[in-house]
Design an enzyme around this catalytic site. Structure first.
Site, mmCIF file in Angstrom:
data_model
loop_
_atom_site.group_PDB
_atom_site.id
_atom_site.type_symbol
_atom_site.label_atom_id
_atom_site.label_comp_id
_atom_site.label_asym_id
_atom_site.label_seq_id
_atom_site.Cartn_x
_atom_site.Cartn_y
_atom_site.Cartn_z
ATOM 1 N N GLU A 1 4.980 -4.187 12.062
ATOM 2 C CA GLU A 1 4.071 -3.056 11.807
ATOM 3 C C GLU A 1 2.855 -3.633 11.112
ATOM 4 O O GLU A 1 2.891 -3.897 9.906
ATOM 5 C CB GLU A 1 4.775 -2.028 10.913
ATOM 6 C CG GLU A 1 6.022 -1.417 11.524
ATOM 7 C CD GLU A 1 5.699 -0.475 12.665
ATOM 8 O OE1 GLU A 1 4.627 0.140 12.654
ATOM 9 O OE2 GLU A 1 6.529 -0.377 13.591
ATOM 10 N N LEU A 2 1.790 -3.856 11.869
ATOM 11 C CA LEU A 2 0.656 -4.609 11.340
ATOM 12 C C LEU A 2 -0.560 -3.699 11.108
ATOM 13 O O LEU A 2 -0.434 -2.482 11.096
ATOM 14 C CB LEU A 2 0.352 -5.781 12.272
ATOM 15 C CG LEU A 2 1.582 -6.641 12.635
ATOM 16 C CD1 LEU A 2 1.216 -7.741 13.614
ATOM 17 C CD2 LEU A 2 2.243 -7.245 11.394
ATOM 18 N N CYS B 1 -2.933 1.553 6.748
ATOM 19 C CA CYS B 1 -2.973 0.897 8.058
ATOM 20 C C CYS B 1 -3.593 1.785 9.123
ATOM 21 O O CYS B 1 -4.155 1.286 10.083
ATOM 22 C CB CYS B 1 -1.566 0.480 8.472
ATOM 23 S SG CYS B 1 -0.408 1.831 8.490
ATOM 24 N N GLU C 1 -10.026 -5.750 10.106
ATOM 25 C CA GLU C 1 -9.552 -4.609 9.307
ATOM 26 C C GLU C 1 -10.161 -4.724 7.909
ATOM 27 O O GLU C 1 -9.881 -5.688 7.199
ATOM 28 C CB GLU C 1 -8.025 -4.672 9.225
ATOM 29 C CG GLU C 1 -7.428 -3.565 8.382
ATOM 30 C CD GLU C 1 -5.912 -3.697 8.223
ATOM 31 O OE1 GLU C 1 -5.415 -4.832 8.062
ATOM 32 O OE2 GLU C 1 -5.232 -2.651 8.255
ATOM 33 N N GLY D 1 2.961 -5.425 7.287
ATOM 34 C CA GLY D 1 1.942 -6.148 6.524
ATOM 35 C C GLY D 1 0.793 -6.553 7.422
ATOM 36 O O GLY D 1 0.579 -5.958 8.489
ATOM 37 N N ASN E 1 0.788 -1.240 0.000
ATOM 38 C CA ASN E 1 0.000 0.000 0.000
ATOM 39 C C ASN E 1 0.819 1.289 0.000
ATOM 40 O O ASN E 1 0.319 2.316 -0.465
ATOM 41 C CB ASN E 1 -1.039 -0.021 1.134
ATOM 42 C CG ASN E 1 -0.406 -0.118 2.493
ATOM 43 O OD1 ASN E 1 0.486 -0.928 2.709
ATOM 44 N ND2 ASN E 1 -0.841 0.705 3.406
HETATM 45 P P1 NAP Z 1 0.519 -9.084 3.497
HETATM 46 O O1 NAP Z 1 -0.361 -9.896 2.631
HETATM 47 O O2 NAP Z 1 0.679 -9.469 4.919
HETATM 48 O O3 NAP Z 1 1.934 -9.051 2.743
HETATM 49 C C1 NAP Z 1 2.991 -8.267 3.213
HETATM 50 C C2 NAP Z 1 4.298 -8.850 2.744
HETATM 51 O O4 NAP Z 1 4.476 -10.126 3.348
HETATM 52 C C3 NAP Z 1 4.407 -9.055 1.239
HETATM 53 O O5 NAP Z 1 5.706 -8.716 0.812
HETATM 54 C C4 NAP Z 1 4.167 -10.545 1.100
HETATM 55 O O6 NAP Z 1 4.755 -11.125 -0.055
HETATM 56 C C5 NAP Z 1 4.880 -11.058 2.339
HETATM 57 N N1 NAP Z 1 4.476 -12.399 2.726
HETATM 58 C C6 NAP Z 1 3.270 -13.003 2.569
HETATM 59 N N2 NAP Z 1 3.301 -14.259 3.079
HETATM 60 C C7 NAP Z 1 4.554 -14.442 3.550
HETATM 61 C C8 NAP Z 1 5.220 -15.523 4.182
HETATM 62 N N3 NAP Z 1 4.587 -16.669 4.462
HETATM 63 N N4 NAP Z 1 6.505 -15.376 4.520
HETATM 64 C C9 NAP Z 1 7.142 -14.219 4.274
HETATM 65 N N5 NAP Z 1 6.583 -13.161 3.675
HETATM 66 C C10 NAP Z 1 5.299 -13.264 3.327
HETATM 67 O O7 NAP Z 1 0.051 -7.554 3.518
HETATM 68 P P2 NAP Z 1 -0.423 -6.626 2.316
HETATM 69 O O8 NAP Z 1 -1.774 -7.073 1.856
HETATM 70 O O9 NAP Z 1 0.662 -6.430 1.331
HETATM 71 O O10 NAP Z 1 -0.553 -5.235 3.111
HETATM 72 C C11 NAP Z 1 -1.654 -4.876 3.827
HETATM 73 C C12 NAP Z 1 -1.461 -5.008 5.330
HETATM 74 O O11 NAP Z 1 -0.323 -4.276 5.762
HETATM 75 C C13 NAP Z 1 -2.630 -4.399 6.085
HETATM 76 O O12 NAP Z 1 -2.992 -5.231 7.164
HETATM 77 C C14 NAP Z 1 -2.069 -3.088 6.583
HETATM 78 O O13 NAP Z 1 -2.728 -2.546 7.705
HETATM 79 C C15 NAP Z 1 -0.662 -3.466 6.883
HETATM 80 N N6 NAP Z 1 0.205 -2.276 6.952
HETATM 81 C C16 NAP Z 1 0.720 -1.885 8.157
HETATM 82 C C17 NAP Z 1 1.499 -0.732 8.246
HETATM 83 C C18 NAP Z 1 2.097 -0.271 9.544
HETATM 84 O O14 NAP Z 1 3.050 0.494 9.494
HETATM 85 N N7 NAP Z 1 1.566 -0.678 10.703
HETATM 86 C C19 NAP Z 1 1.758 0.007 7.084
HETATM 87 C C20 NAP Z 1 1.201 -0.424 5.879
HETATM 88 C C21 NAP Z 1 0.443 -1.571 5.820
HETATM 89 P P3 NAP Z 1 3.877 -11.417 -1.368
HETATM 90 O O15 NAP Z 1 3.412 -10.086 -1.819
HETATM 91 O O16 NAP Z 1 4.842 -12.076 -2.269
HETATM 92 O O17 NAP Z 1 2.757 -12.310 -0.937
#
Ligand code: NAP
Length: 468
Positions: A243-244, A277, A371, A223, A147
């Site tokens: 950072e979730l 997030c 969320e 993520g 994002n």
């Molecule tokens: P996501 O699906 O959790 O993916 C995040 C990253 O994790 C991607 O690079 C993904 O790779 C990788 N990943 C997935 N499965 C994995 C595994 N088993 N082992 C290692 N890495 C793995 O999150 P998203 O949909 O991209 O992002 C949205 C989430 O991020 C939301 O919940 C949002 O609130 C959160 N977020 C939090 C913050 C903060 O600072 N608190 C900031 C921004 C976003 P692939 O893409 O290759 O699957």
């Protein structure tokens, strides 16, 4: 992709799509487990090189990388707006923040200080003096979401370079090009080879090698909660920064200025199509203001122009994929089936989903507990601050919150009782600058980012004691 300073192409590639029309925007190499092992091997040497780099070199590289991003800012913005969901206006704002993040990292490189230790606080230790230094931790594994595909990567590479670490970035597969462009900036800035790798490939296929490898000393993940929990289980004895997500609450009390509140909450709810997030998801409004707030909120929401991301007049683009738009639609429909009222929105066209406002949602509904990560906001009527705080806290998340009031006592009551990593008084939850401590409690994470705070996580103290 970049492996230890060498740009690598592969026969097998992954398509990167523009979610707006599902056209292929670019392709990246599909990394294998061996590629990841090569990156880790390179980083083992890179960590030694990085640790020996004098601070003046680190900050010069960081400033040069910032200059490079600034010089090419339109390319970076176009890339964010093509591979991701953001409008060109939102993308430009992210590029500008990335430049700041790198400059703050350069400044903070000067301030990685230790402290003297008063050993004579214990009887029998009078003739000792000493202090601690902060040393780099070694190799950092950084895993980032789709994002904010540029600035969230800068929030990991900037502090890692500032603190003398090597870093391997695994960007989101949906939006890897912004991360690759950032690696280009560091390459152009003269970052020594092997200090940085950016590996493109599926997290579920190549992530385990990175996370569980004994040479990796810290996993810095941004993520979703579910992915974060899986990673934490596999990482073993390593530092973790998590950072979730969240479903951020905003509280609007009787004395709030409704015009300002509505404007701030609408922007906070629909920035980046609600894929944010700290986006506003749940708004608790006291009875006396509720009807006026609802009317003004709908009016403002209905001014939003949804459409072409590259058009400067557009307020909101598509979600990251049609699949995600369908998920959001399903959650809204489930809430409607359970008795919620749709005040505006609720329409899907491919990956586009209109800005949506619901009321009469049960606080136990999935859409209120989890969320949504989409352009949907829930309005709740509450009696008073006590009820608002109780309901705001009744979830497994706690990243940031907002409260609108002129009453300082009530603001302090909220500061004391809201379970969050940050509370914005007279602003929505969607407020962040890159130099503030940022992170959550409960399911929203562990540790804090925000350059100086990330550097604290990426360094370890070493105590030095002289017996006189
Ligand atoms: P996501 O699906 O959790 O993916 C995040 C990253 O994790 C991607 O690079 C993904 O790779 C990788 N990943 C997935 N499965 C994995 C595994 N088993 N082992 C290692 N890495 C793995 O999150 P998203 O949909 O991209 O992002 C949205 C989430 O991020 C939301 O919940 C949002 O609130 C959160 N977020 C939090 C913050 C903060 O600072 N608190 C900031 C921004 C976003 P692939 O893409 O290759 O699957």
């Amino acid at each position: 992709m970049l492996i230890g300073g060498r740009w690598i192409e592969k026969e097998e590639t992954i398509n990167v799509y523009d979610p707006q029309d599902n056209t292929i925007f670019s392709t990246v190499p599909k990394a294998t487990k061996e590629d990841m092992l090569h990156a880790i091997e390179a980083a083992e040497e890179g960590a030694k090189i990085a640790a020996q780099m004098p601070v003046h070199e680190r900050l010069s590289i960081l400033n040069k990388a910032a200059d490079y991003v600034l010089e090419h800012s339109e390319l970076y913005a176009e890339t964010i707006a093509s591979e991701g969901s953001k409008t060109i206006t939102e993308a430009r704002a992210e590029v500008s923040r990335c430049v700041d993040t790198l400059r703050i990292s350069a400044e903070e490189a000067r301030r990685i200080n230790g402290e003297t230790i008063p050993f004579d606080q214990m009887p029998g230790h009078e003739n000792r003096v000493g202090y601690y230094y902060k040393f780099p931790i070694g190799i950092i594994a950084a895993i980032t979401p789709f994002n904010d595909p540029l600035n969230l990567v800068a929030h990991k590479i900037g502090p890692a370079v500032a603190s003398g670490n090597a870093i391997i970035v695994k960007p989101a597969t949906l939006t890897p090009i912004s991360a690759i462009l950032l690696a280009e900036a560091f390459d152009a800035a003269g970052l020594p080879e092997k200090v940085l790798s950016v590996i493109t490939g599926s997290g579920s296929e190549i992530g385990d090698i990175l996370i569980s490898h004994p040479s990796i000393r810290m996993v810095s993940f941004t993520g979703g909660l579910e992915t974060g929990e899986q990673i934490a289980k596999k990482a073993g004895l390593k530092k973790l920064s998590m950072e979730l997500g969240s479903n951020s609450p905003v509280i609007v009390l009787d004395d709030a200025n409704i015009e300002d509140t509505v404007s701030s909450c609408v922007s906070g709810a629909f920035w980046a199509v609600g894929q944010n997030c700290l986006g506003v998801q749940r708004i608790f409004v006291t009875e006396s203001n509720f009807d006026e707030f609802v009317q003004k909120f709908i009016t403002k929401t209905n001014t939003y122009k949804v459409g072409d991301k590259k058009d400067e007049a557009t307020n909101m683009g598509p979600l990251i994929s049609e699949k995600e738009a369908i998920r959001v639609e399903e959650w809204v429909n489930e809430a409607l089936d359970e008795g919620a009222t749709l005040l505006t929105g609720g329409k899907r066209d491919g990956a586009f989903y209109s800005p949506t406002v619901l009321t009469n949602v049960s606080t136990d509904a999935k859409i209120a507990k989890e969320e949504i990560f989409g352009p949907v906001v829930l309005l709740f009527q509450v009696k008073d601050l006590d009820e608002a705080i109780e309901k705001a806290n009744d979830v497994n998340y706690g990243l940031q919150a907002g409260i609108f009031t002129k009453d300082i006592k009530l603001a302090f009551e909220a500061i004391k009782r809201l379970e969050v990593g940050g509370l914005m008084i007279n602003d929505s939850s969607d407020y962040r600058i890159d130099g503030m401590p940022f992170g959550g409690v409960k399911g929203s994470g562990l540790g804090r980012e925000g350059v100086k705070y990330t550097i604290q996580e990426m360094t370890e103290p070493k105590v030095i004691q002289f017996k006189l």
